[in-house]
Design a protein around this motif. Structure first.
Motif, PDB file in Angstrom:
ATOM      1  N   LEU A  76      12.395 -17.384   3.100  1.00 36.72           N
ATOM      2  CA  LEU A  76      13.142 -17.596   4.342  1.00 36.72           C
ATOM      3  C   LEU A  76      14.390 -18.446   4.096  1.00 36.72           C
ATOM      4  CD1 LEU A  76      10.192 -18.279   6.821  1.00 36.72           C
ATOM      5  CD2 LEU A  76      11.443 -16.141   6.514  1.00 36.72           C
ATOM      6  N   GLU A  77      14.322 -19.332   3.113  1.00 37.94           N
ATOM      7  CA  GLU A  77      15.482 -20.180   2.815  1.00 37.94           C
ATOM      8  C   GLU A  77      16.681 -19.344   2.382  1.00 37.94           C
ATOM      9  OE1 GLU A  77      14.324 -23.076  -0.025  1.00 37.94           O
ATOM     10  OE2 GLU A  77      13.272 -24.347   1.440  1.00 37.94           O
ATOM     11  N   LYS A  78      16.416 -18.173   1.789  1.00 38.60           N
ATOM     12  CA  LYS A  78      17.514 -17.311   1.346  1.00 38.60           C
ATOM     13  C   LYS A  78      18.316 -16.778   2.542  1.00 38.60           C
ATOM     14  CE  LYS A  78      16.363 -17.571  -2.998  1.00 38.60           C
ATOM     15  NZ  LYS A  78      17.240 -18.207  -3.995  1.00 38.60           N
ATOM     16  N   ILE A 107      13.588 -20.358  11.106  1.00 42.29           N
ATOM     17  CA  ILE A 107      14.601 -20.351  10.047  1.00 42.29           C
ATOM     18  C   ILE A 107      14.696 -21.754   9.456  1.00 42.29           C
ATOM     19  CG2 ILE A 107      16.992 -19.820   9.472  1.00 42.29           C
ATOM     20  CD1 ILE A 107      17.114 -18.148  12.043  1.00 42.29           C
ATOM     21  N   PRO A 108      14.471 -21.910   8.159  1.00 42.92           N
ATOM     22  CA  PRO A 108      14.510 -23.251   7.554  1.00 42.92           C
ATOM     23  C   PRO A 108      15.909 -23.874   7.652  1.00 42.92           C
ATOM     24  CG  PRO A 108      13.501 -21.650   6.058  1.00 42.92           C
ATOM     25  CD  PRO A 108      14.139 -20.863   7.174  1.00 42.92           C
ATOM     26  N   ILE A 109      15.937 -25.181   7.752  1.00 47.66           N
ATOM     27  CA  ILE A 109      17.193 -25.924   7.681  1.00 47.66           C
ATOM     28  C   ILE A 109      17.413 -26.286   6.214  1.00 47.66           C
ATOM     29  CG2 ILE A 109      18.484 -27.930   8.462  1.00 47.66           C
ATOM     30  CD1 ILE A 109      17.758 -25.970  10.690  1.00 47.66           C
ATOM     31  N   VAL A 110      18.496 -25.801   5.618  1.00 47.37           N
ATOM     32  CA  VAL A 110      18.747 -25.990   4.193  1.00 47.37           C
ATOM     33  C   VAL A 110      19.967 -26.886   4.006  1.00 47.37           C
ATOM     34  CG1 VAL A 110      19.292 -24.832   2.015  1.00 47.37           C
ATOM     35  CG2 VAL A 110      17.723 -23.757   3.637  1.00 47.37           C
ATOM     36  N   VAL A 122      27.285 -22.871   6.970  1.00 42.27           N
ATOM     37  CA  VAL A 122      26.961 -22.332   8.290  1.00 42.27           C
ATOM     38  C   VAL A 122      25.472 -22.004   8.307  1.00 42.27           C
ATOM     39  CG1 VAL A 122      27.417 -20.552  10.005  1.00 42.27           C
ATOM     40  CG2 VAL A 122      29.278 -21.361   8.525  1.00 42.27           C
ATOM     41  N   GLN A 123      24.708 -22.784   9.056  1.00 40.84           N
ATOM     42  CA  GLN A 123      23.271 -22.580   9.142  1.00 40.84           C
ATOM     43  C   GLN A 123      22.974 -21.329   9.994  1.00 40.84           C
ATOM     44  OE1 GLN A 123      20.440 -24.150   7.939  1.00 40.84           O
ATOM     45  NE2 GLN A 123      19.251 -22.602   9.045  1.00 40.84           N
ATOM     46  N   THR A 124      22.156 -20.449   9.461  1.00 37.47           N
ATOM     47  CA  THR A 124      21.786 -19.239  10.200  1.00 37.47           C
ATOM     48  C   THR A 124      20.923 -19.598  11.410  1.00 37.47           C
ATOM     49  OG1 THR A 124      21.790 -17.893   8.196  1.00 37.47           O
ATOM     50  CG2 THR A 124      20.588 -17.027  10.083  1.00 37.47           C
ATOM     51  N   THR A 125      21.244 -18.992  12.538  1.00 33.89           N
ATOM     52  CA  THR A 125      20.387 -19.035  13.733  1.00 33.89           C
ATOM     53  C   THR A 125      20.274 -17.615  14.260  1.00 33.89           C
ATOM     54  OG1 THR A 125      22.196 -19.348  15.327  1.00 33.89           O
ATOM     55  CG2 THR A 125      21.246 -21.341  14.314  1.00 33.89           C
ATOM     56  N   ARG A 126      19.300 -17.376  15.077  1.00 35.43           N
ATOM     57  CA  ARG A 126      19.163 -16.044  15.660  1.00 35.43           C
ATOM     58  C   ARG A 126      20.360 -15.699  16.536  1.00 35.43           C
ATOM     59  NH1 ARG A 126      13.881 -17.276  14.515  1.00 35.43           N
ATOM     60  NH2 ARG A 126      12.507 -15.495  14.042  1.00 35.43           N
TER      61      ARG A 126
END
Length: 911
Positions: free
Chosen positions: A393-395, A424-427, A432-436
């Motif tokens: 999921l981190e990918k 979605i993990p916070i990396v 830019v952090q992915t969100t739905r």
């Protein structure tokens, strides 16, 4: 004032009817207006009025009545009941809504179990004795009519029936028709509400047959013949069971027809024309002619089994890859095809090895590699957060890398994340952090447009909608089909797919008519809940439809071609297979192809043990938390002792060890030295210990611990089970070692969470809100994700996205006793915060929990104020009181109306 409220309710009821019947396009049943010429009947229709959902039979038993040019359904029911025997809104000519019917039935209702499972216990009964109608028994009840087993999406004054129509007025107890086989979950342009709690049999033909007998001048003579009365009685018994199986209904009709045929009576009288004796050789067919779909040969299930056998045989050693890899594994798993357990284990081992060899990097650009892997692993119940030590999921957490390959990236990332509602993990370090929301917005932004405006659909490039990409985009958006922002895009895209479909039922893409395009459309429609066999937009020519189109590419013995003049093709076989699986799951009422929430994780822990820890804890000294040792199975045999060694960091102090309620026969003891926690469970009288769990994974040991010092954010505390051993005697050969090879995990230190509470309103005990209750809003800082929060172990907090967006701070709302001190709500230890479970969301105005605010919510609130429905529970109070004052009343009704009509903000959000 009372008259004003009554008028207001009628206005709201009419608004609801307009929403139900005019809020969506009508294309399934549509007739132009024609002036009435009642000198000569143009035909006959069957009519009934049923209370099957109450277990109370008929108000009007099936009967045939004449119709004339211009006859409306509203006229027919008025003539049958009589104007003084029903109540309505609108008129017979326009806006007709049947609200109540005179029904002098004092029997106790017997609501079927499947309805009670949805609504719980029904109310005491009817608001008025001897009347039956809207809001009786539940707040989502009332009269609906169907025509030939479809529920039209417009009112009874708007439909002019045709000869042979079967019109059934049916009482819905709960769900606005979902208990009848209709509801609000179907496609908006299909012309029929198709949401349903369970499959409901089509009783059209049997209803028509009973009406034919009931309306005959020779009814007594027909029933007097040998065996006919018994068959007639049996048919009546079966048809009145609301959820009778289709097979029972069909058998009852066949039995009745055969009894009449065998009676050797004279030709039956045609009730439409007593002088016409009819033709006994012609079967009764009261419904309007329908398109005969071309049926696949072999059947869908046969093709699935043959193709599954081919795929399994051709892929003995599945590995990471588009071919002979993930799609093969997914197809076999979602089809439920029986393969040895070792098959999926072999695939999993291959994945672990390759990930380790490549240091977790499968591709630097194509991040669909990770999405595809998540799909397959989820389908076989594997943990995607720890595959060979890598969290897949981190990918997908880096939005910029997800979109490198174009629209395919976010489409399949969204599909993968939604397969099992993954967080979605916070990396760290991601720009830019992915969100739905970002994924959805990206997909919507790529909708095809031209200089004249939006056309609809999607493509990899250019301005011409591509069936494959359009269908894939719809698959990713299917979960959000009721989202007001997303819905128009879906509607446009579905219409695009209908418009570009070929007369053969298939599709052309990249210059060729091919099987893969058809496959993607099948997956898209079934994901959206659209039935390809019933939606006439996707039925072309003389019965050509999606299934007949894809089966043109089927290869005898299993598999699919890419195009008709080629041989068996691997990619076509993969896509053709999972498309048939998607359709088969749809027909069988199972979750969609990519909705894998039905997949259990038990098999992954078979013979193994893990240690479960909190996702994140505060780093303050003395912070207490719990860890659990769980097993995926329990070995056979008699054991005298259990011992375990667990590695723990020095920053943790163990304060208590307790055993599961499933354990019996012994007592626990423990000791800690040099970072090793040693646990023993035994009986000094050398009696057997027992473990009686029936569901796995099952808890064995609960460890209570606390931090011995302050720790910085993001500190990782590793925990691992070194051994978990069962011993039958002092002979080592009787020892059973449980596999702990995958038991290592980390406790992550997060920032300190704080809470700040404020009172939104207090109840005054006058209108629905008890005087002993207050609504509080609690703002939490440093939360990760949107966790499930419980206050004082008994009050579930409701996450308010609306207030959170307004204030910029994560805000939860709850209804609590006024005796609870506001200052006490600052104590973070009073809250149980868990990211393992989704937060309970609150949408103001959404009184029925369907995530949409509309006229029905206003009606529900009004019914509560009028005391025509049960007083709302805490959830209902929080949703209904949109004014944020001390009571629920007609101001809240107006507030909800202003919201769905004008988009006005609720006052409670501004408080």
């Amino acid at each position: 004032m009372k008259r004003q409220n009554s008028t207001f309710k009628k206005m709201l009821s009419l608004l609801l009817v307009m929403f139900m019947f005019f809020g969506v396009a009508a294309n399934a049943i549509s007739m132009p207006f024609r002036k009435a010429n009642k000198s000569e009947p143009k035909g006959y229709v069957t009519v009934s009025m049923e209370k099957f959902t109450l277990g109370l039979g008929y108000i009007i038993e099936p009967v045939r009545v004449p119709i004339y040019e211009g006859t409306k359904v509203s006229e027919i029911i008025t003539n049958l009941i009589g104007e003084g025997n029903y109540r309505k809104t609108g008129t017979i000519e326009e806006g007709f809504y049947l609200a109540h019917v005179k029904d002098n039935d004092r029997r106790e209702a017997n609501v079927p179990e499947y309805i009670l499972n949805e609504c719980g216990d029904v109310d005491s009964g009817r608001a008025e004795e001897d009347w039956l109608g809207e809001f009786d028994y539940t707040t989502m009840s009332g009269w609906m009519y169907s025509v030939n087993n479809k529920f039209p999406n417009f009112g009874a004054a708007a439909y002019y029936p045709e000869d042979g129509d079967v019109i059934r007025w049916q009482f819905t107890v709960y769900g606005y028709g979902k208990d009848l086989g209709g509801g609000f979950e179907g496609d908006e342009t299909s012309g029929s509400f198709e949401g349903t709690y369970k499959p409901i049999a089509n009783k059209t033909a049997l209803t028509a047959k009973l009406a034919e007998i009931n309306s005959s001048n020779d009814k007594s003579m027909i029933l007097s013949k040998d065996g006919v009365q018994a068959a007639y009685d049996k048919a009546y018994k079966v048809i009145q069971v609301v959820d009778a199986p289709q097979e029972s209904v069909d058998n009852a009709l066949n039995f009745l027809n055969k009894a009449i045929d065998a009676s050797n009576s004279s030709n039956p009288v045609n009730p439409a024309n007593p002088g016409d004796k009819g033709n006994p050789e012609e079967p009764s067919n009261p419904t309007k002619p329908s398109i005969n779909l071309i049926q696949p040969n072999p059947s869908v299930k046969e093709a699935i089994n043959e193709t599954a056998a081919l795929m399994y045989g051709n892929t003995p050693n599945p590995k990471i890859g588009t071919l002979a890899g993930e799609w093969t594994v997914l197809s076999l798993a979602r089809a439920g095809y029986n393969v040895p357990e070792s098959y999926y284990e072999k695939y999993y081992t291959n994945i672990e090895n390759e990930l380790k060899e490549k240091n977790g990097v499968l591709h630097k650009v194509k991040y669909t590699e990770y999405s595809r892997l998540i799909l397959a692993l989820t389908a076989i119940g594997k943990d995607v957060t720890n595959v060979g030590g890598y969290n897949l999921l981190e990918k997908l957490a880096d939005f910029n890398t997800v979109i490198r390959q174009g629209i395919n990236g976010p489409i399949f990332a969204l599909i993968a994340l939604d397969t099992n509602n993954y967080e979605i993990p916070i990396v760290e370090g991601v720009k830019v952090q992915t969100t739905r929301d970002i994924l959805i917005d990206y997909i919507l932004d790529k909708e095809i447009t031209d200089k004249d405006g939006v056309v609809g659909g999607w493509a990899l490039s250019g301005k011409v909608p591509d069936p494959d990409i359009t269908a894939m985009a719809l698959q990713s958006l299917a979960k959000y089909k009721n989202n007001e922002k997303v819905k128009p895009y879906i509607n446009r895209a579905v219409q695009v797919l209908a418009d570009i479909q070929k007369d053969t039922g298939g599709y052309s893409s990249w210059g060729s008519i091919n099987s893969e395009s058809v496959a993607q459309v099948i997956v898209a429609l079934t994901s959206l809940g659209i039935d390809p066999a019933k939606d006439t937009r996707f039925i072309k020519g003389e019965g050509n439809w999606l299934i007949s189109a894809i089966m043109e590419f089927y290869v005898k013995g299993g598999g699919f071609k890419h195009v008709l003049d080629q041989e068996l093709n691997g990619m076509a076989t993969d896509q053709g297979m999972y498309a048939l699986v998607a359709y088969d799951r749809f027909v069988d009422g199972k979750s969609s192809l990519y909705d894998m929430t039905d997949v259990g994780m038990v098999e992954d822990l078979e013979g193994r043990a893990i240690i479960s820890v909190p996702e994140s804890i505060n780093g303050n000294k003395e912070t207490e938390f719990k860890m659990q040792v769980k097993v995926g199975s329990w070995p056979e045999g008699n054991f005298k002792l259990l011992d375990s060694i667990i590695s723990i960091p020095n920053e943790i102090e163990i304060t208590e060890i307790t055993m599961s309620d499933n354990m019996g026969g012994g007592l626990p003891d423990f000791g800690v030295e040099n970072g090793k926690l040693r646990i023993v469970y035994t009986n000094t009288e050398l009696k057997d210990i027992s473990f009686n769990a029936t569901e796995f994974p099952a808890e064995v040991i609960t460890i209570t611990a606390k931090l011995t010092e302050d720790l910085e954010k993001d500190t990782k505390l590793p925990v691992r089970i070194n051994s978990l051993t069962l011993k039958a005697s002092s002979d080592s050969s009787t020892t059973h070692e449980i596999d702990v090879s995958r038991s290592e995990t980390n406790i992550i230190i997060g920032e300190q969470i704080t809470a700040k509470a404020r009172i939104l309103y207090k109840g005054d005990g006058v209108d629905l809100i008890p005087g002993s209750k207050s609504a509080v809003a609690v703002e939490f800082t440093n939360l990760t994700k949107t966790p499930h929060i419980i206050l004082n172990d008994d009050t579930t907090m409701h996450y308010s996205e609306e207030i959170t967006n307004k204030t910029g701070v994560a805000t939860y709302i709850a209804l609590i006793d006024t005796t609870v001190a506001l200052d006490g709500l600052k104590d973070i230890s009073k809250y149980n915060i868990s990211n393992k479970k989704k937060a309970r969301y609150l949408k103001f105005g959404d009184s029925n929990g369907d995530n949409v605010v509309n006229a029905q919510d206003a009606l529900n609130t009004l019914s509560g104020w009028l005391r025509k429905s049960q007083a709302p529970d805490d959830d209902g109070i929080l949703a209904m009181n949109v004014t944020g004052d001390s009571r629920i009343d007609t101001y809240d009704v107006l507030g909800i109306m202003e919201r769905y009509v004008n988009g006005s903000e609720y006052k409670v959000i501004s408080k």
